[in-house]
Scaffold this motif. Structure first.
Motif, short mmCIF file in Angstrom:
data_model
loop_
_atom_site.label_atom_id
_atom_site.label_comp_id
_atom_site.label_asym_id
_atom_site.label_seq_id
_atom_site.Cartn_x
_atom_site.Cartn_y
_atom_site.Cartn_z
N VAL A 30 103.39 120.11 119.56
CA VAL A 30 102.63 121.36 119.65
C VAL A 30 101.31 121.04 120.34
O VAL A 30 100.43 120.42 119.75
CB VAL A 30 102.38 121.97 118.24
N THR A 31 101.21 121.45 121.58
CA THR A 31 100.07 121.04 122.40
C THR A 31 98.89 121.99 122.32
O THR A 31 97.78 121.63 122.69
CB THR A 31 100.49 120.87 123.86
N VAL A 32 99.10 123.21 121.85
CA VAL A 32 98.00 124.17 121.76
C VAL A 32 97.24 123.97 120.44
O VAL A 32 97.78 123.44 119.47
CB VAL A 32 98.51 125.63 121.85
N LYS A 33 96.01 124.42 120.45
CA LYS A 33 95.21 124.38 119.22
C LYS A 33 95.64 125.54 118.34
O LYS A 33 95.70 126.69 118.78
CB LYS A 33 93.73 124.48 119.56
N ALA A 34 95.96 125.23 117.08
CA ALA A 34 96.39 126.27 116.14
C ALA A 34 95.94 125.87 114.74
O ALA A 34 96.11 124.70 114.35
CB ALA A 34 97.90 126.45 116.18
N SER A 35 95.37 126.82 114.03
CA SER A 35 94.89 126.50 112.68
C SER A 35 96.05 126.09 111.77
O SER A 35 95.88 125.22 110.91
CB SER A 35 94.10 127.66 112.09
N ALA A 36 97.22 126.69 111.94
CA ALA A 36 98.38 126.32 111.12
C ALA A 36 98.80 124.88 111.38
O ALA A 36 99.27 124.19 110.48
CB ALA A 36 99.54 127.28 111.35
N LYS A 37 98.62 124.42 112.60
CA LYS A 37 98.92 123.03 112.95
C LYS A 37 97.99 122.08 112.19
O LYS A 37 98.45 121.11 111.57
CB LYS A 37 98.77 122.85 114.47
N ASP A 38 96.71 122.38 112.21
CA ASP A 38 95.74 121.55 111.50
C ASP A 38 95.98 121.59 109.99
O ASP A 38 95.90 120.57 109.30
CB ASP A 38 94.31 122.00 111.80
N SER A 44 100.48 118.31 104.52
CA SER A 44 101.54 117.30 104.44
C SER A 44 100.99 115.96 103.95
O SER A 44 101.67 115.23 103.22
CB SER A 44 102.23 117.13 105.79
N THR A 45 99.76 115.65 104.31
CA THR A 45 99.12 114.43 103.83
C THR A 45 98.83 114.53 102.34
O THR A 45 98.93 113.53 101.61
CB THR A 45 97.82 114.19 104.62
N SER A 46 98.51 115.71 101.89
CA SER A 46 98.17 115.93 100.48
C SER A 46 99.34 115.66 99.54
O SER A 46 99.15 115.24 98.40
CB SER A 46 97.68 117.37 100.31
N ILE A 47 100.55 115.90 100.01
CA ILE A 47 101.72 115.74 99.12
C ILE A 47 101.83 114.30 98.60
O ILE A 47 101.77 114.09 97.38
CB ILE A 47 103.03 116.19 99.80
N GLY A 72 102.03 122.53 95.32
CA GLY A 72 101.35 123.56 96.10
C GLY A 72 101.21 123.19 97.55
O GLY A 72 101.38 124.03 98.45
N SER A 73 100.93 121.94 97.82
CA SER A 73 100.82 121.48 99.21
C SER A 73 102.16 121.55 99.93
O SER A 73 102.21 121.88 101.12
CB SER A 73 100.28 120.05 99.25
N ALA A 74 103.24 121.26 99.21
CA ALA A 74 104.57 121.37 99.82
C ALA A 74 104.88 122.82 100.18
O ALA A 74 105.41 123.11 101.27
CB ALA A 74 105.64 120.80 98.87
N LEU A 75 104.53 123.73 99.29
CA LEU A 75 104.74 125.16 99.57
C LEU A 75 103.86 125.61 100.74
O LEU A 75 104.28 126.41 101.59
CB LEU A 75 104.46 125.99 98.33
N GLU A 76 102.66 125.08 100.78
CA GLU A 76 101.75 125.39 101.89
C GLU A 76 102.34 124.89 103.21
O GLU A 76 102.25 125.58 104.24
CB GLU A 76 100.40 124.74 101.62
N CYS A 77 102.95 123.72 103.20
CA CYS A 77 103.60 123.19 104.40
C CYS A 77 104.71 124.13 104.87
O CYS A 77 104.85 124.37 106.09
CB CYS A 77 104.18 121.80 104.14
N ALA A 78 105.50 124.62 103.93
CA ALA A 78 106.57 125.55 104.29
C ALA A 78 106.00 126.78 104.98
O ALA A 78 106.54 127.26 105.99
CB ALA A 78 107.37 125.94 103.05
N PRO A 97 115.57 121.70 109.07
CA PRO A 97 115.71 120.48 108.26
C PRO A 97 114.45 120.16 107.44
O PRO A 97 114.55 119.67 106.32
CB PRO A 97 115.98 119.38 109.30
N ALA A 98 113.30 120.47 108.00
CA ALA A 98 112.05 120.21 107.28
C ALA A 98 111.93 121.13 106.07
O ALA A 98 111.45 120.71 105.01
CB ALA A 98 110.86 120.39 108.21
N LYS A 99 112.36 122.37 106.21
CA LYS A 99 112.31 123.29 105.07
C LYS A 99 113.25 122.82 103.96
O LYS A 99 112.92 122.88 102.78
CB LYS A 99 112.64 124.71 105.50
N GLU A 100 114.40 122.29 104.34
CA GLU A 100 115.32 121.74 103.35
C GLU A 100 114.70 120.51 102.68
O GLU A 100 114.84 120.32 101.47
CB GLU A 100 116.66 121.39 103.99
N GLN A 101 114.02 119.70 103.44
CA GLN A 101 113.34 118.54 102.89
C GLN A 101 112.23 118.96 101.93
O GLN A 101 112.08 118.38 100.85
CB GLN A 101 112.78 117.68 104.02
N LEU A 102 111.48 119.97 102.30
CA LEU A 102 110.43 120.48 101.41
C LEU A 102 111.03 121.05 100.13
O LEU A 102 110.46 120.87 99.05
CB LEU A 102 109.60 121.56 102.12
#
Length: 142
Positions: A30-38, A44-47, A72-78, A97-102
């Motif tokens: 994801v090359t654009v700046k996006a708050s959801a990316k940050d 994901s680090t919080s988990i 909560g962080s996992a749900l936030e990642c989703a 696949p990431a949603k299944e992992q979460l």
């Protein structure tokens, strides 16, 4: 990889670390700046950080608190990956696949919470349904 600490032996920790690796790959695409990316990067680090910290606590209440934060962080990642998908910054097929992992991470955390904290079943995560407090009371009094 050799394990040095108790939390490294937890399946949920290993799954969370693997998810962090997936997130890093996704974020590099994801090359654009996006708050959801940050936010996805932070959440994901919080988990795994909260799993590790919680596993090091001696009281069940302290453990539960950190496991709840990890959940909560996992749900936030989703939610973050949903936002990235709806904004067409990633394709939906890429995130499935990431949603299944979460979901696996959340279920494992719920299992741990049930051991350490008696009210974890009220969170309703395993059924995939969020119930209001009123609905939970009605079900109890039923």
């Amino acid at each position: 990889m050799k394990t040095y600490f108790d939390h490294e032996r937890l399946d949920v920790y290993q799954e969370a670390i693997a998810f962090c690796g997936w997130v890093e790959d996704l974020l590099s695409e994801v090359t654009v700046k996006a708050s959801a990316k940050d936010q996805l990067d932070r959440a994901s680090t919080s988990i795994p950080l909260n799993i590790a910290e919680g596993n090091g606590k001696f009281s069940n209440a302290d453990r539960a608190r950190f496991l709840e934060i990890a959940r909560g962080s996992a749900l936030e990642c989703a939610a973050c990956i949903d936002v990235l998908a709806v904004r067409r910054l990633v394709v939906t097929e890429r995130i499935l696949p990431a949603k299944e992992q979460l979901l696996r991470i959340v279920k494992m955390l719920m299992g741990m919470l049930k051991r350490f904290f008696g009210h974890a079943d009220l969170l309703g995560e395993e059924e995939g349904i969020y119930r209001s407090e009123h609905e939970q009371e009605q079900e109890k009094n039923g």
